[in-house]
Design a protein around this motif. Sequence first.
Motif, mmCIF file in Angstrom:
data_model
loop_
_atom_site.group_PDB
_atom_site.id
_atom_site.type_symbol
_atom_site.label_atom_id
_atom_site.label_comp_id
_atom_site.label_asym_id
_atom_site.label_seq_id
_atom_site.Cartn_x
_atom_site.Cartn_y
_atom_site.Cartn_z
ATOM 1 N N MET A 15 0.826 -1.205 0.000
ATOM 2 C CA MET A 15 0.000 0.000 0.000
ATOM 3 C C MET A 15 0.864 1.260 0.000
ATOM 4 O O MET A 15 0.476 2.282 -0.564
ATOM 5 C CB MET A 15 -0.951 -0.015 1.191
ATOM 6 N N PHE A 16 2.045 1.192 0.644
ATOM 7 C CA PHE A 16 2.964 2.325 0.587
ATOM 8 C C PHE A 16 3.557 2.487 -0.806
ATOM 9 O O PHE A 16 3.671 3.583 -1.328
ATOM 10 C CB PHE A 16 4.121 2.149 1.582
ATOM 11 N N VAL A 17 3.944 1.369 -1.417
ATOM 12 C CA VAL A 17 4.608 1.420 -2.719
ATOM 13 C C VAL A 17 3.639 1.843 -3.823
ATOM 14 O O VAL A 17 3.956 2.687 -4.659
ATOM 15 C CB VAL A 17 5.252 0.056 -3.045
ATOM 16 N N PHE A 18 2.459 1.230 -3.830
ATOM 17 C CA PHE A 18 1.458 1.527 -4.858
ATOM 18 C C PHE A 18 0.339 2.335 -4.216
ATOM 19 O O PHE A 18 -0.608 1.780 -3.671
ATOM 20 C CB PHE A 18 0.893 0.235 -5.459
ATOM 21 N N GLY A 19 0.435 3.654 -4.292
ATOM 22 C CA GLY A 19 -0.545 4.535 -3.662
ATOM 23 C C GLY A 19 -1.906 4.512 -4.316
ATOM 24 O O GLY A 19 -2.904 4.864 -3.705
ATOM 25 N N LYS A 20 -1.942 4.091 -5.588
ATOM 26 C CA LYS A 20 -3.226 3.990 -6.261
ATOM 27 C C LYS A 20 -3.162 2.851 -7.270
ATOM 28 O O LYS A 20 -2.109 2.501 -7.772
ATOM 29 C CB LYS A 20 -3.617 5.293 -6.944
ATOM 30 N N VAL A 21 -4.321 2.284 -7.562
ATOM 31 C CA VAL A 21 -4.433 1.178 -8.513
ATOM 32 C C VAL A 21 -5.501 1.566 -9.531
ATOM 33 O O VAL A 21 -6.596 1.983 -9.165
ATOM 34 C CB VAL A 21 -4.827 -0.131 -7.799
ATOM 35 N N SER A 22 -5.171 1.433 -10.821
ATOM 36 C CA SER A 22 -6.125 1.725 -11.895
ATOM 37 C C SER A 22 -6.566 0.421 -12.552
ATOM 38 O O SER A 22 -5.763 -0.488 -12.725
ATOM 39 C CB SER A 22 -5.488 2.624 -12.950
ATOM 40 N N PHE A 23 -7.840 0.358 -12.904
ATOM 41 C CA PHE A 23 -8.370 -0.819 -13.585
ATOM 42 C C PHE A 23 -9.516 -0.384 -14.489
ATOM 43 O O PHE A 23 -10.049 0.711 -14.365
ATOM 44 C CB PHE A 23 -8.826 -1.891 -12.597
ATOM 45 N N THR A 24 -9.866 -1.252 -15.437
ATOM 46 C CA THR A 24 -10.941 -0.973 -16.384
ATOM 47 C C THR A 24 -12.118 -1.881 -16.078
ATOM 48 O O THR A 24 -11.960 -3.087 -15.945
ATOM 49 C CB THR A 24 -10.471 -1.200 -17.830
ATOM 50 N N LYS A 25 -13.308 -1.291 -15.973
ATOM 51 C CA LYS A 25 -14.528 -2.033 -15.696
ATOM 52 C C LYS A 25 -15.379 -2.045 -16.961
ATOM 53 O O LYS A 25 -15.603 -1.004 -17.579
ATOM 54 C CB LYS A 25 -15.291 -1.365 -14.557
ATOM 55 N N LYS A 26 -15.819 -3.226 -17.360
ATOM 56 C CA LYS A 26 -16.616 -3.371 -18.572
ATOM 57 C C LYS A 26 -18.061 -3.688 -18.169
ATOM 58 O O LYS A 26 -18.321 -4.662 -17.472
ATOM 59 C CB LYS A 26 -16.046 -4.498 -19.429
ATOM 60 N N ILE A 37 -24.037 -3.921 -26.812
ATOM 61 C CA ILE A 37 -23.312 -2.669 -26.629
ATOM 62 C C ILE A 37 -22.695 -2.687 -25.240
ATOM 63 O O ILE A 37 -23.389 -2.888 -24.241
ATOM 64 C CB ILE A 37 -24.244 -1.445 -26.790
ATOM 65 N N ASN A 38 -21.376 -2.506 -25.213
ATOM 66 C CA ASN A 38 -20.644 -2.507 -23.951
ATOM 67 C C ASN A 38 -20.027 -1.137 -23.707
ATOM 68 O O ASN A 38 -19.725 -0.388 -24.633
ATOM 69 C CB ASN A 38 -19.532 -3.562 -23.978
ATOM 70 N N LYS A 39 -19.803 -0.854 -22.431
ATOM 71 C CA LYS A 39 -19.167 0.398 -22.039
ATOM 72 C C LYS A 39 -17.968 0.062 -21.162
ATOM 73 O O LYS A 39 -18.075 -0.735 -20.224
ATOM 74 C CB LYS A 39 -20.166 1.252 -21.252
ATOM 75 N N GLN A 40 -16.812 0.622 -21.481
ATOM 76 C CA GLN A 40 -15.630 0.448 -20.658
ATOM 77 C C GLN A 40 -15.373 1.726 -19.887
ATOM 78 O O GLN A 40 -15.382 2.819 -20.451
ATOM 79 C CB GLN A 40 -14.415 0.101 -21.509
#
Length: 71
Positions: A15-26, A37-40
Amino acid sequence: MKVFGIILIVAGILMFVFGKVSFTKKDKVVDLGPIEINKQEKKTLNWPDYAGGIALLAGVVVLVMDRKNNA
């Protein structure tokens, strides 16, 4: 309990090293048989630095308490 303490310590360090995590939700918006029809959507998960410190400290406390109980 020793394993749980180690997991908390590793999680706190990460948690110290990676202050934030990004991901894609479909998400599926429309599904009409063969037509779909999908939305990302890109999401970001942020947590404060003190959360990593609390997890790290809790892991150390669990390890110390486990050592005292086994002695």
